[in-house]
Each structure stands twice: as C-alpha cells, then as structure tokens.
Scaffold this motif. Structure first.
Motif, PDB file in Angstrom:
ATOM      1  N   SER A   1     -32.644   1.916 -12.888  1.00 30.16           N
ATOM      2  CA  SER A   1     -32.490   2.368 -11.493  1.00 30.16           C
ATOM      3  C   SER A   1     -31.648   1.417 -10.652  1.00 30.16           C
ATOM      4  CB  SER A   1     -33.869   2.533 -10.849  1.00 30.16           C
ATOM      5  OG  SER A   1     -34.587   1.301 -10.883  1.00 30.16           O
ATOM      6  N   LEU A   2     -31.142   0.326 -11.243  1.00 32.16           N
ATOM      7  CA  LEU A   2     -30.251  -0.561 -10.495  1.00 32.16           C
ATOM      8  C   LEU A   2     -28.969   0.193 -10.144  1.00 32.16           C
ATOM      9  CD1 LEU A   2     -30.650  -3.847 -12.560  1.00 32.16           C
ATOM     10  CD2 LEU A   2     -31.321  -3.537 -10.167  1.00 32.16           C
ATOM     11  N   TYR A   3     -28.425  -0.086  -8.987  1.00 31.39           N
ATOM     12  CA  TYR A   3     -27.224   0.615  -8.534  1.00 31.39           C
ATOM     13  C   TYR A   3     -25.961  -0.028  -9.107  1.00 31.39           C
ATOM     14  CZ  TYR A   3     -30.379   2.810  -5.203  1.00 31.39           C
ATOM     15  OH  TYR A   3     -31.417   3.508  -4.643  1.00 31.39           O
ATOM     16  N   VAL A   4     -24.955   0.807  -9.354  1.00 29.33           N
ATOM     17  CA  VAL A   4     -23.685   0.307  -9.898  1.00 29.33           C
ATOM     18  C   VAL A   4     -22.526   0.573  -8.943  1.00 29.33           C
ATOM     19  CG1 VAL A   4     -24.395   0.419 -12.314  1.00 29.33           C
ATOM     20  CG2 VAL A   4     -23.402   2.449 -11.233  1.00 29.33           C
ATOM     21  N   THR A   5     -22.827   1.119  -7.766  1.00 26.36           N
ATOM     22  CA  THR A   5     -21.812   1.335  -6.743  1.00 26.36           C
ATOM     23  C   THR A   5     -22.324   0.772  -5.412  1.00 26.36           C
ATOM     24  OG1 THR A   5     -22.739   3.547  -6.296  1.00 26.36           O
ATOM     25  CG2 THR A   5     -20.854   3.420  -7.801  1.00 26.36           C
ATOM     26  N   PRO A   6     -21.407   0.246  -4.585  1.00 24.04           N
ATOM     27  CA  PRO A   6     -21.817  -0.361  -3.315  1.00 24.04           C
ATOM     28  C   PRO A   6     -22.531   0.604  -2.379  1.00 24.04           C
ATOM     29  CG  PRO A   6     -19.549  -0.975  -3.856  1.00 24.04           C
ATOM     30  CD  PRO A   6     -19.951   0.088  -4.830  1.00 24.04           C
ATOM     31  N   ASP A   7     -22.209   1.902  -2.495  1.00 18.46           N
ATOM     32  CA  ASP A   7     -22.860   2.871  -1.605  1.00 18.46           C
ATOM     33  C   ASP A   7     -24.173   3.398  -2.176  1.00 18.46           C
ATOM     34  OD1 ASP A   7     -21.931   4.430  -3.652  1.00 18.46           O
ATOM     35  OD2 ASP A   7     -20.715   5.771  -2.400  1.00 18.46           O
ATOM     36  N   HIS A   8     -24.578   2.837  -3.329  1.00 17.64           N
ATOM     37  CA  HIS A   8     -25.866   3.167  -3.958  1.00 17.64           C
ATOM     38  C   HIS A   8     -25.999   4.660  -4.294  1.00 17.64           C
ATOM     39  CE1 HIS A   8     -28.044  -0.706  -2.381  1.00 17.64           C
ATOM     40  NE2 HIS A   8     -26.965  -0.956  -3.082  1.00 17.64           N
ATOM     41  N   THR A   9     -24.894   5.242  -4.734  1.00 16.47           N
ATOM     42  CA  THR A   9     -24.932   6.659  -5.135  1.00 16.47           C
ATOM     43  C   THR A   9     -25.023   6.833  -6.643  1.00 16.47           C
ATOM     44  OG1 THR A   9     -22.511   6.731  -5.110  1.00 16.47           O
ATOM     45  CG2 THR A   9     -23.658   7.439  -3.106  1.00 16.47           C
ATOM     46  N   ALA A  10     -24.815   5.769  -7.411  1.00 18.45           N
ATOM     47  CA  ALA A  10     -24.894   5.849  -8.876  1.00 18.45           C
ATOM     48  C   ALA A  10     -25.731   4.691  -9.407  1.00 18.45           C
ATOM     49  CB  ALA A  10     -23.502   5.820  -9.490  1.00 18.45           C
ATOM     50  N   GLN A  11     -26.488   4.992 -10.457  1.00 16.59           N
ATOM     51  CA  GLN A  11     -27.375   3.998 -11.052  1.00 16.59           C
ATOM     52  C   GLN A  11     -26.990   3.746 -12.512  1.00 16.59           C
ATOM     53  OE1 GLN A  11     -30.895   6.376 -10.019  1.00 16.59           O
ATOM     54  NE2 GLN A  11     -31.635   4.636  -8.824  1.00 16.59           N
ATOM     55  N   VAL A  12     -27.519   2.672 -13.063  1.00 15.62           N
ATOM     56  CA  VAL A  12     -27.241   2.318 -14.453  1.00 15.62           C
ATOM     57  C   VAL A  12     -27.530   3.491 -15.378  1.00 15.62           C
ATOM     58  CG1 VAL A  12     -27.994   0.855 -16.375  1.00 15.62           C
ATOM     59  CG2 VAL A  12     -27.607  -0.162 -14.126  1.00 15.62           C
ATOM     60  N   MET A  13     -28.629   4.195 -15.137  1.00 10.99           N
ATOM     61  CA  MET A  13     -29.030   5.298 -16.021  1.00 10.99           C
ATOM     62  C   MET A  13     -28.054   6.482 -15.976  1.00 10.99           C
ATOM     63  SD  MET A  13     -32.274   7.105 -14.092  1.00 10.99           S
ATOM     64  CE  MET A  13     -32.902   5.826 -13.022  1.00 10.99           C
ATOM     65  N   ASP A  14     -27.197   6.521 -14.962  1.00 10.99           N
ATOM     66  CA  ASP A  14     -26.231   7.614 -14.836  1.00 10.99           C
ATOM     67  C   ASP A  14     -24.986   7.388 -15.674  1.00 10.99           C
ATOM     68  OD1 ASP A  14     -27.887   8.778 -12.866  1.00 10.99           O
ATOM     69  OD2 ASP A  14     -26.955   7.559 -11.296  1.00 10.99           O
ATOM     70  N   GLY A  15     -24.783   6.172 -16.161  1.00 13.05           N
ATOM     71  CA  GLY A  15     -23.548   5.826 -16.872  1.00 13.05           C
ATOM     72  C   GLY A  15     -23.462   6.441 -18.255  1.00 13.05           C
ATOM     73  N   PRO A  16     -22.244   6.667 -18.764  1.00 15.30           N
ATOM     74  CA  PRO A  16     -22.061   7.288 -20.076  1.00 15.30           C
ATOM     75  C   PRO A  16     -22.560   6.411 -21.228  1.00 15.30           C
ATOM     76  CG  PRO A  16     -19.963   6.515 -19.188  1.00 15.30           C
ATOM     77  CD  PRO A  16     -20.965   6.396 -18.094  1.00 15.30           C
ATOM     78  N   GLY A  17     -22.623   5.103 -20.991  1.00 11.84           N
ATOM     79  CA  GLY A  17     -23.070   4.216 -22.051  1.00 11.84           C
ATOM     80  C   GLY A  17     -24.577   4.015 -22.120  1.00 11.84           C
ATOM     81  N   PHE A  18     -25.297   4.620 -21.198  1.00 16.25           N
ATOM     82  CA  PHE A  18     -26.754   4.439 -21.184  1.00 16.25           C
ATOM     83  C   PHE A  18     -27.369   5.264 -22.308  1.00 16.25           C
ATOM     84  CE2 PHE A  18     -31.127   4.915 -19.599  1.00 16.25           C
ATOM     85  CZ  PHE A  18     -31.393   3.609 -19.216  1.00 16.25           C
ATOM     86  N   PRO A  19     -28.222   4.644 -23.147  1.00 19.88           N
ATOM     87  CA  PRO A  19     -28.792   5.368 -24.295  1.00 19.88           C
ATOM     88  C   PRO A  19     -29.570   6.605 -23.876  1.00 19.88           C
ATOM     89  CG  PRO A  19     -29.215   3.003 -24.450  1.00 19.88           C
ATOM     90  CD  PRO A  19     -28.667   3.248 -23.085  1.00 19.88           C
TER      91      PRO A  19
END
Length: 212
Positions: free
Chosen positions: A105-123
């Motif tokens: 649930s950590l954010y990967v964008t400054p505006d906090h609209t995307a999280q680690v779990m949303d990324g294509p590399g997340f298992p």
C-alpha cells in the motif's frame, strides 16, 4: 524511572517473536498475547485468541503491538476485523497501537494515486494479501479515537535476513537506500518497531522503514 509496559499480540509468529526479543533487550516489560503456549521471550503471558480479548486485558499498557497476519484467502478479511477489534478495545485510551503493516500500500507517485501493489512487477499471488492489508489501513485512518501508528516494511521483507542494526525511516511513499534497494530483515524491522514505540511521535500516521 518506570519501566515501559508493552503487549505484543500474536507474539508466537516470526515477526512477533523478534519484536518481543528486541523489546526485552531494551528493558521493556512485555506481555505476549498468544492462542497457544508462549514461544516468545516475554516475561508475562495472556493466553487468549485475539478476538476474545476484552478491554481489561489491554488496560495499563503503554503500547500494544499488533503482529497479526493472515495468509489464506478465507482469512484475509481478518486483517480488517482483527484491527477493528483491537481499536475498539483501545478506543479513548492513551495506549499506543502500533501495527505490523505491509508494503503493497506504499505510494509510488507524489499525488498518492498509485501504490506498489498496482505496479506490473508486483507478484499476482500477493495482490489479495496486499489488498486486504491496504483496506485495513484505510479503515484504520478513520480511527480518530485511537493513538495508532502503522509501520510498513520494505518491499523485500526478509524473514531470515541478517540483522544490520542500520535502517532508515520514511513516510507514505516507497523509497530506496543508497544501493537502490527497498529491503529489510524481520530482525531490523523489529528493532525499528521498538524504536518507534519508545521514541516515536507518529500518532495516526503510516510510516515506513528500510535497511540503510
């Protein structure tokens, strides 16, 4: 000076045992909350299921650390229900509630609209777990009646990793160390958790920690 009193819920788990160990090393009086026979180094024991705890069980502690974890699909909703139960028990008290959280649930964008779990590399296999823990955090954020702190580990959370004693605290966004890594061992995470419990002031905040 009065010794700090701490309860560790689910103290028999890998993270729970290490958190107890680090707390005892720091001179804290620790009570293990366990369903079965205590396997941690805690000085005191409450042998009860988490969901059977009543307010009196957690009265008088300076901090309660929630090391609950559920992994099977049918039990994933218990991330929310167990945290709600602990919050209800501590509602309106001065006792801090510190939660062993997740990294998804950590954010990967400054505006906090995307999280680690949303990324294509997340298992893909971990998406349900990350989602349930993220939902529990979202619900926790609404609790203005509890002095909670949610501590997210690094993305690579190593159960059997070595202890370095060197770690960095961060905020809501994924961050990397000088090697470009997001990694931490359970042992270093446990030390960081106890440091936050003793010295921290991140009330009603999610923070994160990685190996330096």
């Amino acid at each position: 000076m009065k010794s700090m009193k701490m309860a560790v819920v689910c103290a028999n788990g890998k993270a729970g045992r290490l958190i107890v160990e680090k707390a005892v090393e720091r001179g804290i009086e620790v009570t293990a909350v366990v369903r079965e026979e205590n396997r941690s180094s805690a000085q005191n024991v409450i042998q009860k299921d988490l969901f059977s705890l009543v307010p009196e069980d957690l009265a008088g502690f300076d901090a309660v650390i929630d090391a609950f974890g559920a992994w099977t699909p049918e039990k994933l909703p218990q991330h929310s229900s167990s945290l709600k139960h602990l919050c209800d028990l501590l509602s309106g008290t001065w006792t801090r509630l510190l939660v062993v959280g997740g990294a998804g649930s950590l954010y990967v964008t400054p505006d906090h609209t995307a999280q680690v779990m949303d990324g294509p590399g997340f298992p893909e296999a971990f998406v349900p777990l990350a989602g349930s823990m993220g939902q529990a955090l979202d619900e926790l954020r609404k609790r203005g009646d509890v002095r909670w702190t949610y501590l997210s580990p690094a993305c690579d959370f190593r159960a059997d990793g070595g202890e370095t004693g060197k770690y960095l605290f961060g905020g809501e966004e994924l961050f990397l160390n000088e090697k470009g890594e997001s990694v931490i061992s359970y042992a270093d995470y446990a030390s960081a958790m106890i440091e936050e419990a003793i010295n921290g002031s991140h009330i009603r905040e999610r923070i994160s920690v990685i190996e330096a």
